[in-house]
Motif scaffolding. Structure first.
Motif, mmCIF file in Angstrom:
data_model
loop_
_atom_site.group_PDB
_atom_site.id
_atom_site.type_symbol
_atom_site.label_atom_id
_atom_site.label_comp_id
_atom_site.label_asym_id
_atom_site.label_seq_id
_atom_site.Cartn_x
_atom_site.Cartn_y
_atom_site.Cartn_z
ATOM 1 N N MET A 1 12.620 10.473 6.712
ATOM 2 C CA MET A 1 11.876 11.258 7.702
ATOM 3 C C MET A 1 10.819 12.112 6.996
ATOM 4 N N ARG A 2 11.207 12.700 5.884
ATOM 5 C CA ARG A 2 10.228 13.514 5.152
ATOM 6 C C ARG A 2 9.105 12.634 4.612
ATOM 7 N N THR A 3 9.470 11.424 4.186
ATOM 8 C CA THR A 3 8.439 10.500 3.707
ATOM 9 C C THR A 3 7.473 10.143 4.831
ATOM 10 N N LEU A 4 8.025 9.998 6.021
ATOM 11 C CA LEU A 4 7.150 9.697 7.168
ATOM 12 C C LEU A 4 6.091 10.780 7.319
ATOM 13 N N LEU A 5 6.517 12.034 7.120
ATOM 14 C CA LEU A 5 5.565 13.131 7.235
ATOM 15 C C LEU A 5 4.534 13.072 6.127
ATOM 16 N N GLU A 6 5.021 12.902 4.921
ATOM 17 C CA GLU A 6 4.162 13.106 3.751
ATOM 18 C C GLU A 6 3.298 11.898 3.420
ATOM 19 N N ARG A 7 3.880 10.723 3.609
ATOM 20 C CA ARG A 7 3.196 9.531 3.092
ATOM 21 C C ARG A 7 2.574 8.687 4.201
ATOM 22 N N PHE A 8 3.046 8.848 5.410
ATOM 23 C CA PHE A 8 2.570 7.969 6.480
ATOM 24 C C PHE A 8 1.664 8.682 7.484
ATOM 25 N N GLY A 9 0.986 9.718 7.013
ATOM 26 C CA GLY A 9 -0.084 10.299 7.819
ATOM 27 C C GLY A 9 -1.304 9.386 7.749
ATOM 28 N N PRO A 10 -2.442 9.856 8.220
ATOM 29 C CA PRO A 10 -3.649 9.026 8.135
ATOM 30 C C PRO A 10 -4.174 8.995 6.699
ATOM 31 N N ASP A 11 -5.044 8.045 6.418
ATOM 32 C CA ASP A 11 -5.741 7.994 5.135
ATOM 33 C C ASP A 11 -6.776 9.117 5.144
ATOM 34 N N GLN A 12 -6.568 10.101 4.265
ATOM 35 C CA GLN A 12 -7.380 11.310 4.397
ATOM 36 C C GLN A 12 -8.856 11.068 4.038
ATOM 37 N N GLY A 13 -9.095 10.142 3.116
ATOM 38 C CA GLY A 13 -10.488 9.823 2.781
ATOM 39 C C GLY A 13 -11.234 9.306 3.998
ATOM 40 N N ILE A 14 -10.601 8.353 4.679
ATOM 41 C CA ILE A 14 -11.226 7.799 5.883
ATOM 42 C C ILE A 14 -11.402 8.882 6.941
ATOM 43 N N LEU A 15 -10.379 9.721 7.070
ATOM 44 C CA LEU A 15 -10.446 10.783 8.061
ATOM 45 C C LEU A 15 -11.615 11.722 7.765
ATOM 46 N N MET B 1 17.139 17.267 12.637
ATOM 47 C CA MET B 1 16.602 17.946 11.456
ATOM 48 C C MET B 1 15.608 19.052 11.819
ATOM 49 N N LEU B 2 15.039 18.976 13.012
ATOM 50 C CA LEU B 2 13.906 19.848 13.329
ATOM 51 C C LEU B 2 14.260 21.328 13.264
ATOM 52 N N GLY B 3 15.494 21.673 13.608
ATOM 53 C CA GLY B 3 15.888 23.078 13.578
ATOM 54 C C GLY B 3 15.713 23.659 12.183
ATOM 55 N N LYS B 4 16.214 22.889 11.215
ATOM 56 C CA LYS B 4 16.126 23.389 9.833
ATOM 57 C C LYS B 4 14.749 23.133 9.220
ATOM 58 N N GLU B 5 14.119 22.071 9.626
ATOM 59 C CA GLU B 5 12.862 21.696 8.989
ATOM 60 C C GLU B 5 11.753 21.533 10.031
ATOM 61 N N PRO B 6 11.309 22.640 10.602
ATOM 62 C CA PRO B 6 10.288 22.547 11.659
ATOM 63 C C PRO B 6 8.993 21.883 11.172
ATOM 64 N N ALA B 7 8.806 21.815 9.886
ATOM 65 C CA ALA B 7 7.581 21.170 9.380
ATOM 66 C C ALA B 7 7.501 19.705 9.760
ATOM 67 N N LEU B 8 8.662 19.127 10.148
ATOM 68 C CA LEU B 8 8.655 17.713 10.527
ATOM 69 C C LEU B 8 8.086 17.484 11.934
ATOM 70 N N GLN B 9 7.769 18.562 12.618
ATOM 71 C CA GLN B 9 7.262 18.477 13.988
ATOM 72 C C GLN B 9 6.188 17.389 14.170
ATOM 73 N N PRO B 10 5.203 17.274 13.290
ATOM 74 C CA PRO B 10 4.171 16.246 13.514
ATOM 75 C C PRO B 10 4.742 14.833 13.619
ATOM 76 N N VAL B 11 5.840 14.542 12.947
ATOM 77 C CA VAL B 11 6.458 13.223 13.110
ATOM 78 C C VAL B 11 6.998 13.096 14.535
ATOM 79 N N ASP B 12 7.602 14.179 14.999
ATOM 80 C CA ASP B 12 8.132 14.156 16.359
ATOM 81 C C ASP B 12 7.001 13.959 17.371
ATOM 82 N N VAL B 13 5.872 14.567 17.119
ATOM 83 C CA VAL B 13 4.723 14.391 18.002
ATOM 84 C C VAL B 13 4.380 12.912 18.131
#
Lengths: 457, 457, 457, 457
Positions: free
Chosen positions: B83-97, B151-163
């Motif tokens: 789940m954390r990898t989903l947040l960190e590694r599977f966002g958009p390609d920042q260069g393209i963005l 996990m969201l209670g303890k790790e609210p930073a994962l919210q964007p994955v939930d979005v």
């Protein structure tokens, strides 16, 4: 046990919804009386805004029904105007988008990216999703895209609206939501009628012809269906089970042929694959369909070893004619001109010796066309070739006079091709093709193709 | 005519896919041999990357199966890491963005916005869509979100994955794709079992209790189903048909009651509505379900005039106890404390005179709680109130000792409430509530509520 | 595609038929006004005559509905009277019969025989056929036979009426019209409820117990259904798939057992077979069911080799007790008495040594009981033995303490038996048994049975 | 929920049965090896005897499969021989029958009658019942009767065999076992194909014609089906919903007509009713079908008030021609001859004045033919009249040039007739007709018919 299917679609005769819509669309009066901004029942833009308003949150389905009714009754001009409105008025809120861009630039993070993504979503996407609340909403959205596609040639600026349709349809027609169904002679007539209407490769000449393609034990047909478009196949493929690599569609479709026992078949010939919904152009369906059908056939008939197509080469004839006409073409060998000169009148009725000469002239040109004649992006010019090679198939064999129908003679002087799906090599082929345009082909064919540099179109 | 349903799901025993996955997951060797980067069969991140790679384009379904298998076998820790990898590694390609942002800022247009929207889409969205190619893909994605929510209670930073999960599910579980089904005593046992498991309001005490809720002619039950989750209701509602405004769930569920002829019923009481899929939290379902059921009931039973709930007030008890404990509360009148002091032991067994005193003390407090006690955003503190008021219902009547079950006594000292859906006023109520938090209520109730300023929580 | 089942039962809400019947049965006035002989709506005999009259030819379905309604409302005494009327008044027309006999005797020929056969058919047969025109007619006829069977003990003279029911049911419940259905945990609850109600061998203790018998992958259940009795199984069999010859039903039904992969099963154990319709007593169903299930299981699970039952020996306990009580019995060896004396109290809790002594005493007696104790007609006294041996099975093995339930201990001191269906020997066994009562048995068992002459009961 | 129909027919791929039959029928060797009387696989009589033997009791289904296979492969001569064997060898056991007769004569009682009835039953009845155990047994038995019917003309002595077929089919195709199904454009093609094949009244000219009869909203079609003949309608009726009493089938079937809203229809016109199974000749089906369809239509479309046929008068043309040819006929008035003389060539193209003269000549003759021209038993000569009058309809109106098709012109010079089903008078009409041949007719028609004495044919 039919009693167990008391499952009624949610739109079966919904009486008071019906009244509301009727009162709305019939007389154009304000919706629900209490509204302060009266909306004309045929004002597509007004209805669309209402669907996206607070009211749309609670009465989305009713408003969507009203919109669909209005859209169905709209004239072509009204629909075209609405498409332009979709582009101009139903993009994202630019203020919010600019703020999201600023926030992202101030502090790039998953959170600001999420907000940016949301802010950049055109409002028409949510509009489409809410239109889908209505009965037959999906069907109408697919039709709306057809109408839009009719405009794109003249008004390419509408492309961003098309992007939003595509985005949604890619998600909704995800392979996981498609149902593969076997289609045969016991399939409901209204679905079979759709086959006759949509068959794109080898025209189905009425019900008797259809019966010959579906009823014999050595014939199969499969289609993808979507739960929301139950009576409409999205795409279908026709398959002949044989004990040899079929070279002629005329033989496959002959009236008087003797069917074989499917258990003895070694080869499945995919001789026609047709999309049914123009509004789903660009949504990947055929790729999945072929693989799933290969899968299912192999499970049911373990003796099957060869999975090949018998495909048209739709661009070959035109290419050949263009070549010979081009005065300055360096590629145009004398033999090429000679060949085309022979392809006049009822040439297939020539004697075997002359036909053989034509064959020897045509096959290398066919191989050359398929393997070497490319678009600027390195992909083959021939669309059917692009489809099967992109799916990981290889070019297997050319078939002289494989299709003597008027359409076949016009498109490609009767030339047909087998593409072959080798289970173990699909991925490798696809990858090589996708990376650098490498085309998998039988050595014999590759040799046949003239070793010239690629032609680019 | 069962023969006419030769429709086989595309995943029925797909033999060679099965072998591939087995070879992959069983021995962890490289996928398909020709790969240069071997992937461990349990390496979720590696599999996810492969799904998004070129290979995923052609073998998406196989890879998705492999991923699901790996995910099922993964430990909690491995899943959390993923789940954390989903947040960190599977966002958009920042260069393209960044390029898309620049292009947009240089020339804001529908075209640059479309590109920006596309560039801002996290890669995990496409990953989720491709995972859905696999058999039971949708089910597993819903489960994955459940795991993420844990996990969201303890790790609210994962919210964007939930979005991103929410974004996808909103599209896939669009009302247009949901099927309303009537559930009764001839429904398959495995689905009925789900009802027992998921009933959230008034526990179903085994199969005999379930039978009492489904089999009598004056009872109805409806659920929403999704084509991909066929045996799993998403949400269901239980309805009692009566000839009066029901005030007590104990009476509705009594063992020995005499059923009435549904054709004589004037009132449909929605006495329980339960979500079944925690992974679909936040996806709007109940709103649509209630309206559709109202619609269908009215069509089938034209005499029905009243559509009311008999609902719990889950927060009332706790609020009342908190109030009396708060030393410095100005709101806490002496009578309030007195009331709570009485609500001890088996107080419902007190004599009628004493009960009447309690009733007279409790009803105004209940009305006050529902109408005046609000969150900071102006919405009621009570979650059930928020649901029905947000749907356009009004608060209709309080019912003293309507639910004597231990749960009912604990939650709200047995107090229940009827919300009423008046067909002609749903939109108006919803709009007023959404705009400024206005709560529709019967005048008698409004009078009962103490005319104090709103309490904010 | 549910839309393809627009098949409505012909009795769905037939409005004007309904009115007619109501007018008839509600007020007892003459049927259809124009009749000259008014019929009371509850006069079963009058209605039956009317069904057989000219009017019945054209309005058979309406009159049958009226009859069924009257029958349902009739008291036990009225029904009993009607049964006697069926015997006395609804036989053949004796004048016609005598003429047919005379014609036959004058000139025996196929033609006179045909006329004789027709003339000898009791009028009640045609009556039953016409009653079947009505909605739920078949169901009610089966119930009528149940009522008749309740009377036969006291009034054996009614036997000829029963013969006519049997004749009809044999024809209607012909194997060709029965549908084999797999029953599992996704079967509608109302059908599963019937299993709980009808299970005759090992009581099903509620829904959780039922789930343990149906849901695990190594369990199967099959039933025969008839198109006209859709929600009512006629007979069902429960099967456990195992990798050994099961000796104990307690082990098969244990709560905590680990299910096995059905693909590895070598043995199918038929541990319970139950008739559901007492009104179909004597109609051959079980024979066909077992063979069909063997057939289907073998097709789906090719590794299956053994098809055995795990059956009770319902008469063993009573026989043993009778034996020991019979003062003058020459058969009663001292050991027999000794054995029975030991079978007191909680004897299964005795230590292994003592149990072994009991086992050694009991098994020969069990073998003797099954193989040697016969009725006057040479068939075994034990009814379950008669069923399986008549089907062509052989006695395979005795299982000491195979069923420790109170019922099992009472019936047979816990002793159970496996009958085995050897595919290649079923016919031979059946034939030998049918010709001369020869019982197929394993040599070990035969040896175990005391080589006394057969006991006849 | 298709998953809930795991109902597999018991004959799906029964592998070892298949082998047995193959070994039997393929090589003609003895059945099951252990048999002492080897049976040739194509010896129909031997197989039939085996089916009735002890072995048939336990292996009935296998033997029935073998018999059916042999029957399918038998030549016409072999089948004819077998039919004669059925007569001669498969009657009752005459010894037993004589004993039963004697017992009956000694003491007539319900018991001796029962035994007599049983003893008089030809053995072929049990044979037919056991043949029905096999897959497609019912279908083949219906075909066997067709073959028998082909022989009856030449060999009327076979009648008693036909009696037994009828007896069985009357019981099996009892109205209670028939399923009414609506047939429309979403019905499986193989069933629709049967309609084209079997339509007996107004030929269906291919699929487009069929579509015109089924797809428009103001058309209906219903058929009776039997559970064992699922894809084969037994009988079907085509209905047009109109707002007037239709007088011309040409208008009903016109290509370019505008369909009406079925909710506004006042009249249901049954313009074609066709039996599909010649082997069920004599089994009452049409009577039930019409009444059920009237019932269902009235329920769904309450505005419907008139239920009429638009029927051919198949015998009118031949009768008229015979009349004029008969030299000595006293009935032949000069006008009759004159009329027939005019009916030459393309007479319908004559001018209106001449047509009117023909009309005035033809209608009285048509009325006379329908009402007065009778068979010896007092029933009308016209078969369609016998059918509808026997069902309780009345003759309502004659339609000049109602059917201009070649068949219609040949049969009846285009004359058609409406029969009307008046719900309140069906019984009375039927009864009067059955008792004394009284024909219900509109007064105008009765007046039109010449008041001559009845003609008897």
């Amino acid at each position: 046990m039919s009693r167990r299917e008391p499952v009624f679609g949610w739109w079966d005769a919904p009486p008071f919804i019906g009244e509301l819509i009727q009162s709305l669309s019939g007389r154009g009066k304000a919706l629900f009386g209490f509204s302060s901004q009266p909306v004309q029942s045929r004002d597509l833009t007004g209805l669309a805004e209402m669907i996206l308003s607070r009211r749309g949150e609670v009465s989305g389905a009713i408003l969507a029904e009203a919109f669909l009714e209005a859209y169905r009754q709209a004239s072509v001009v009204e629909r075209e105007t609405f498409m332009r409105t979709l582009l101009e008025r139903f993009g994202p809120d630019q203020g919010i988008l600019d703020a999201a861009v600023a926030a992202y630039q101030a502090e790039p993070s998953a959170k600001t990216i999420a907000r940016l993504h949301e802010a950049a979503e055109p409002r028409r996407q949510e509009l489409f999703r809410r239109i889908n609340f209505a009965r037959r909403g999906t069907t109408t959205l697919v039709e709306m895209r057809e109408h839009l596609m009719d405009m794109l040639g003249k008004e390419p600026a509408l492309q961003p609206v098309d992007v939003d349709f595509c985005h949604l349809f890619s998600s909704w027609f995800n392979r996981g939501f498609l149902m593969l169904r076997s289609i045969d002679w016991s399939t409901p007539a209204n679905i079979l009628e759709a086959l006759i209407r949509y068959e794109a490769v080898h025209d189905i000449d009425g019900w008797d012809d259809l019966r010959r393609r579906l009823a014999p034990p050595d014939r199969r047909c499969f289609g993808f269906f979507h739960p929301q478009l139950e009576d409409e196949p999205l795409i279908f493929v026709e398959v002949a089970l044989t004990d040899h690599l079929a070279s002629s569609v005329d033989a496959l479709l002959a009236r008087d042929r003797e069917p074989m026992d499917p258990k003895d078949a070694t080869t499945a010939v995919f001789y026609s694959i047709s999309n049914c919904q123009r509004g789903l152009t660009g949504i990947s369906l055929g790729n999945f369909l072929i693989k799933q059908v290969v899968n299912d056939l192999k499970r049911d008939l373990p003796k099957l070893e060869n999975f090949v197509t018998l495909s048209p080469i739709p661009g070959f004839g035109a290419w050949l004619r263009d070549e010979t006409r081009a005065e300055d073409s360096e590629e145009v060998a004398a033999e090429k001109k000679l060949l085309v000169a022979r392809l006049e009148g009822d040439w297939p009725l020539l004697d075997e010796r002359e036909l053989d000469a034509i064959r020897r002239g045509m096959l290398p040109l066919g191989a050359h066309y398929l393997l070497n004649v490319r678009r600027k992006n390195g992909r083959p010019v021939d669309p059917v070739a692009r489809f099967h090679l992109g799916n990981g198939a290889q070019v297997d064999r050319l078939n002289f006079l494989g299709d003597r129908s008027p359409k076949g003679m016009r498109q490609s002087y009767g030339l047909m091709v087998n593409y072959r799906y080798r289970l173990g090599e699909i991925e490798k082929n696809h990858e090589a093709y996708a990376e650098n345009g490498h085309i998998a082909a039988m050595p014999a064919l590759r040799k046949l193709a003239q070793p010239v540099s690629q032609e680019v179109y």
